[in-house]
Design an enzyme around this catalytic site. Structure first.
Site, PDB file in Angstrom:
ATOM      1  N   THR A   5      -2.832   5.640  -4.153  1.00  0.00           N
ATOM      2  CA  THR A   5      -1.640   6.763  -3.445  1.00  0.00           C
ATOM      3  C   THR A   5      -0.728   6.306  -4.269  1.00  0.00           C
ATOM      4  O   THR A   5       0.941   6.388  -4.312  1.00  0.00           O
ATOM      5  CB  THR A   5      -1.180   6.057  -1.469  1.00  0.00           C
ATOM      6  OG1 THR A   5      -1.778   4.438  -2.213  1.00  0.00           O
ATOM      7  CG2 THR A   5      -3.279   6.206  -0.784  1.00  0.00           C
ATOM      8  N   THR A   6      -0.121   5.321  -4.446  1.00  0.00           N
ATOM      9  CA  THR A   6       0.749   4.593  -4.959  1.00  0.00           C
ATOM     10  C   THR A   6       0.684   5.519  -7.110  1.00  0.00           C
ATOM     11  O   THR A   6       1.524   5.929  -8.008  1.00  0.00           O
ATOM     12  CB  THR A   6       0.803   3.194  -5.551  1.00  0.00           C
ATOM     13  OG1 THR A   6       0.788   2.278  -4.412  1.00  0.00           O
ATOM     14  CG2 THR A   6       2.251   2.928  -6.236  1.00  0.00           C
ATOM     15  N   ASP A  26       0.998  -1.107   0.084  1.00  0.00           N
ATOM     16  CA  ASP A  26      -0.178   0.287  -0.128  1.00  0.00           C
ATOM     17  C   ASP A  26       0.757   1.375   0.104  1.00  0.00           C
ATOM     18  O   ASP A  26       1.273   1.634   0.344  1.00  0.00           O
ATOM     19  CB  ASP A  26      -0.871  -0.092   0.886  1.00  0.00           C
ATOM     20  CG  ASP A  26      -1.731   1.026   1.602  1.00  0.00           C
ATOM     21  OD1 ASP A  26      -2.594   1.096   0.352  1.00  0.00           O
ATOM     22  OD2 ASP A  26      -1.834   1.649   2.286  1.00  0.00           O
ATOM     23  N   ASP A  72      -9.081   0.109   2.111  1.00  0.00           N
ATOM     24  CA  ASP A  72      -8.963   0.839   0.710  1.00  0.00           C
ATOM     25  C   ASP A  72     -10.330   0.431  -0.334  1.00  0.00           C
ATOM     26  O   ASP A  72     -10.471   1.643  -0.985  1.00  0.00           O
ATOM     27  CB  ASP A  72      -7.938   0.278  -0.304  1.00  0.00           C
ATOM     28  CG  ASP A  72      -6.515   1.083   0.467  1.00  0.00           C
ATOM     29  OD1 ASP A  72      -6.379   1.913   1.215  1.00  0.00           O
ATOM     30  OD2 ASP A  72      -5.496   0.467  -0.029  1.00  0.00           O
TER      31      ASP A  72
END
Length: 524
Positions: free
Chosen positions: A92-93, A59, A385
Site C-alpha cells: 500500500t505504501t 501501514d 498483511d
C-alpha cells in the site's frame, strides 16, 4: 473576455493552476508515507480528534484511511492504496510512493513544455516494458512443495520485515505460512480467526488448530464435551418480557400475575423441549440465555454458551458446518454443527472456549499476545498483511525478488526500451525508469545509508548481468536477494506498477477542477 457562469461560491481552477494543485496534493501525500517504506521505515502516531484514541503504525493503508483530505488528487492516491490493500493486502505504501514519484517526474517534463498526452503515451510504453521484464523474472516453484513452502516463508519474512514484527519475523512467518497452508488453496481468511490478548510478549503468540470463542460456558453446564452436536441459534431466551411492543397488561390480583408468569414459563419450557428435540448436546445462542431456560437445558445435559456476538456465531457456523437457526419447529431442516471436543481454556487471565476437530479442517485461530494494546493492534495489521499476500500467492504462485531488485530490473528494461522510441515519448519513458529507481533510493534513505552510491552500484550490477542483485539493508551493501531469501509476490509487484501508472495517468489528464457550492444548512 472571461465570464463567471458559476453560482456564488462555486470555484474553478483551470489549466496550469489545476495541474499544479493536483501535483502538490499527490506529492505531499507521497512524501508523508515514504518514510514508512522498507525494513527500516519509521512509524506514525495517529491520534483521534474526538476520542483521543491513538494508533502507532507504519501501514500505508491505515495511515491514508485515517487522514482527512481536501485535495482531489490526493484522494485518488488514497483510493489506489485501498484497492491495493483489498486486492493483495500489502504494497500500500509502495503504490502511493511510486504514483507520487511518477507525478514528480511528469511535473518536470511539463515544465519543459512537453504535452501531458505525450507523457502519458511514454508512460504506457514504459509500463508495458516494465511488466514484461517483471514477468520474465518471475519464478514458479508450485510443483515442488518443499521449495514452494520456502518461497512462502521468504515472502512472509519480507512482508513482516517492514512491520513491528521485524524482530520475530522468522517465528511469525512460519506461523502465517502454517495458517495459510491449512486453507488448502482458499483465499477466505474468515477461517483464520485472530484473538488479541494483552500480556506476555509477542513471541508468546501461537497458532491453535481449531476455533476459539471469547465467551464463557454457562453455569451448571459441563466444562468439557466430546463429539459435540451444536445448534447455533439467534433467538430470545428470556422469560420476563411481553413481546408486543408498547403492550400493557393490567391485573387485579397477584394470582393473575402468577398465571401470566406460569404461561411465560410454559412457553419457554416448550421452546427448550423443541431445542432439545434436535438431538444436540451444545446450544450456542447469539442473545442472552436467562436462568430458567439455562437450568432446563442443563437438566437435559446440554451445554449452553450465551451472548456469542454476531461475528462469533457467523464464524462458528462457517467452521463447524452448521447453520444459524431462529425457529425450532422442524428439526429435520436444521443443519447442526459438529466438532470432536469443546473445552474451556485459559489465555492469560481470561477463560475462553476452544472447539477442536471442527468440520472445516482448515479453520484455525491465531492468539496474539503483546505488552500494549497498540502493539497488539499493529501486530494484527502486520499479520493480516502477511496472511493476505500468502493466500494470494497460493493462488498466483509466481514470485519475484525484493530489496529493490525488481524495481531496478524494470528500470533497466524501460531504459532499453526508451532507446528504441522516437520523439519526446522517449523522454517520458526515461522519466518512468527514474521513478522506478526511486523505490530503492527511498529504501536506502530510510535506513540512513548513502542512497546515491548504493543505487548507482545496484544499477551497475544489473547492467553487468547480476539479475538477483538488490539492497542488503543489514549490511548497507549490494547483495544477492536469492541468497538472502528476500522474495515478494509477483501479483503484488504487478499490481503496484499497474495501479501507480494508471493513477498517474488519470491525474496528468486533469486540466480543470470544479468545486461545487457548499450546501447550506437551513436554520430550524
Amino acid at each position: 473576455m472571461s465570464m463567471n457562469i458559476f453560482g456564488a461560491e462555486a470555484t474553478e481552477e483551470k489549466a496550469e493552476n489545476a495541474r499544479l494543485a493536483s501535483f502538490v496534493g499527490a506529492l505531499a501525500l507521497g512524501d508523508l508515507v515514504k518514510s514508512t517504506l522498507g525494513p527500516k521505515g519509521m512509524n506514525k502516531i495517529l491520534q483521534s480528534g474526538s476520542s483521543g484514541e491513538i494508533n502507532v503504525t507504519n501501514d500505508g493503508a491505515t495511515i491514508l484511511k485515517s487522514i482527512q483530505l481536501d485535495n482531489a488528487a490526493a484522494k485518488i492516491l488514497v483510493n489506489i492504496s485501498k484497492v491495493q490493500d483489498d486486492e493483495v493486502g500489502d504494497g500500500t505504501t509502495s503504490v502511493c510512493v511510486l504514483a507520487a514519484e511518477l507525478l514528480r517526474e511528469a511535473e518536470k517534463l511539463i515544465a519543459q513544455k512537453i504535452h501531458p498526452q505525450t507523457i502519458i503515451e511514454g508512460f504506457r510504453i514504459a509500463s508495458a516494458a516494465a511488466l514484461r521484464a517483471l514477468e520474465r523474472a518471475a519464478t514458479d516453484n508450485s510443483t515442488d512443495p518443499a521449495r514452494f513452502r520456502q518461497d512462502l516463508v521468504n515472502i512472509a519474512r519480507t512482508t513482516l520485515s517492514s512491520k513491528v514484527l521485524n524482530q520475530d519475523k522468522d517465528y511469525f512467518a512460519n506461523l502465517a505460512v502454517d495458517a495459510v497452508l491449512r486453507l488448502k488453496g482458499s483465499t477466505d481468511l474468515e477461517h483464520i480467526q485472530i484473538i488479541k490478548k494483552a500480556g506476555g510478549k509477542l513471541t508468546d503468540s501461537y497458532l491453535d488448530e481449531g476455533f476459539i470463542l471469547d465467551k464463557a460456558i454457562g453455569t451448571n453446564s459441563p466444562k468439557r464435551l466430546e463429539n459435540a452436536k451444536i445448534l447455533i441459534a439467534n433467538t430470545s431466551m428470556d422469560t420476563d418480557k411481553i413481546k408486543v411492543f408498547g403492550a400493557r397488561i393490567k391485573v387485579d390480583s397477584t394470582g393473575k400475575l402468577a398465571e401470566l408468569e406460569r404461561a411465560e414459563k410454559e412457553k419457554m419450557k416448550a421452546k427448550v423441549d423443541a431445542i432439545a428435540a434436535h438431538g444436540i448436546n451444545c446450544f450456542v445462542n447469539r442473545q442472552l440465555i436467562y436462568n430458567y431456560p439455562e437450568s432446563l437445558l442443563a437438566e437435559k445435559g446440554i451445554m449452553t454458551i450465551e451472548h456469542a456476538d454476531f461475528e462469533g456465531v457467523e464464524r462458528l457456523a462457517l467452521v463447524t458446518g452448521g447453520e444459524i437457526a431462529s425457529t425450532f419447529d422442524h428439526p429435520e431442516l436444521v443443519k447442526l454443527g459438529r466438532c470432536e471436543l469443546i473445552e474451556e481454556i485459559m489465555i492469560g487471565e481470561d477463560k475462553l472456549i476452544k472447539f477442536s476437530g471442527v468440520a472445516a479442517g482448515e479453520a484455525c485461530t491465531v492468539v496474539l499476545r503483546g505488552s500494549t494494546n497498540q502493539m497488539i493492534d499493529e501486530a494484527e495489521r502486520s499479520l493480516h498483511d502477511a496472511l493476505s499476500v500468502l493466500s494470494q500467492t497460493v493462488k498466483e504462485t509466481r514470485v519475484v525478488l525484493g530489496g529493490g531488485c525488481s524495481e531496478m530490473l524494470m528500470s533497466c528494461a524501460v531504459e532499453e526500451e526508451a532507446r528504441k522510441i522516437q520523439g519526446k515519448k522517449a523522454i517520458a519513458a526515461e522519466a518512468f525508469a527514474r521513478a522506478l529507481r526511486m523505490i530503492p533510493t527511498i529504501l536506502a534513505d530510510n535506513a540512513g545509508y548513502d542512497s546515491s552510491d548504493l543505487v548507482a552500484k545496484l544499477r551497475a550490477a544489473h547492467y553487468e548481468g547480476r539479475s538477483d542483485a538488490g539492497l542488503d539493508m543489514n549490511e548497507g551493501a549490494i547483495g544477492s536477494m536469492v541468497q538472502l531469501g528476500v522474495t515478494e509476490s509477483y501479483k503484488l509487484k504487478r499490481q503496484v506498477v499497474l495501479s501507480a501508472s494508471e493513477a498517474a495517468e488519470m491525474i496528468l489528464r486533469v486540466d480543470d477542477i470544479l468545486r461545487a457550492t457548499p450546501r447550506r444548512r437551513e436554520a430550524v
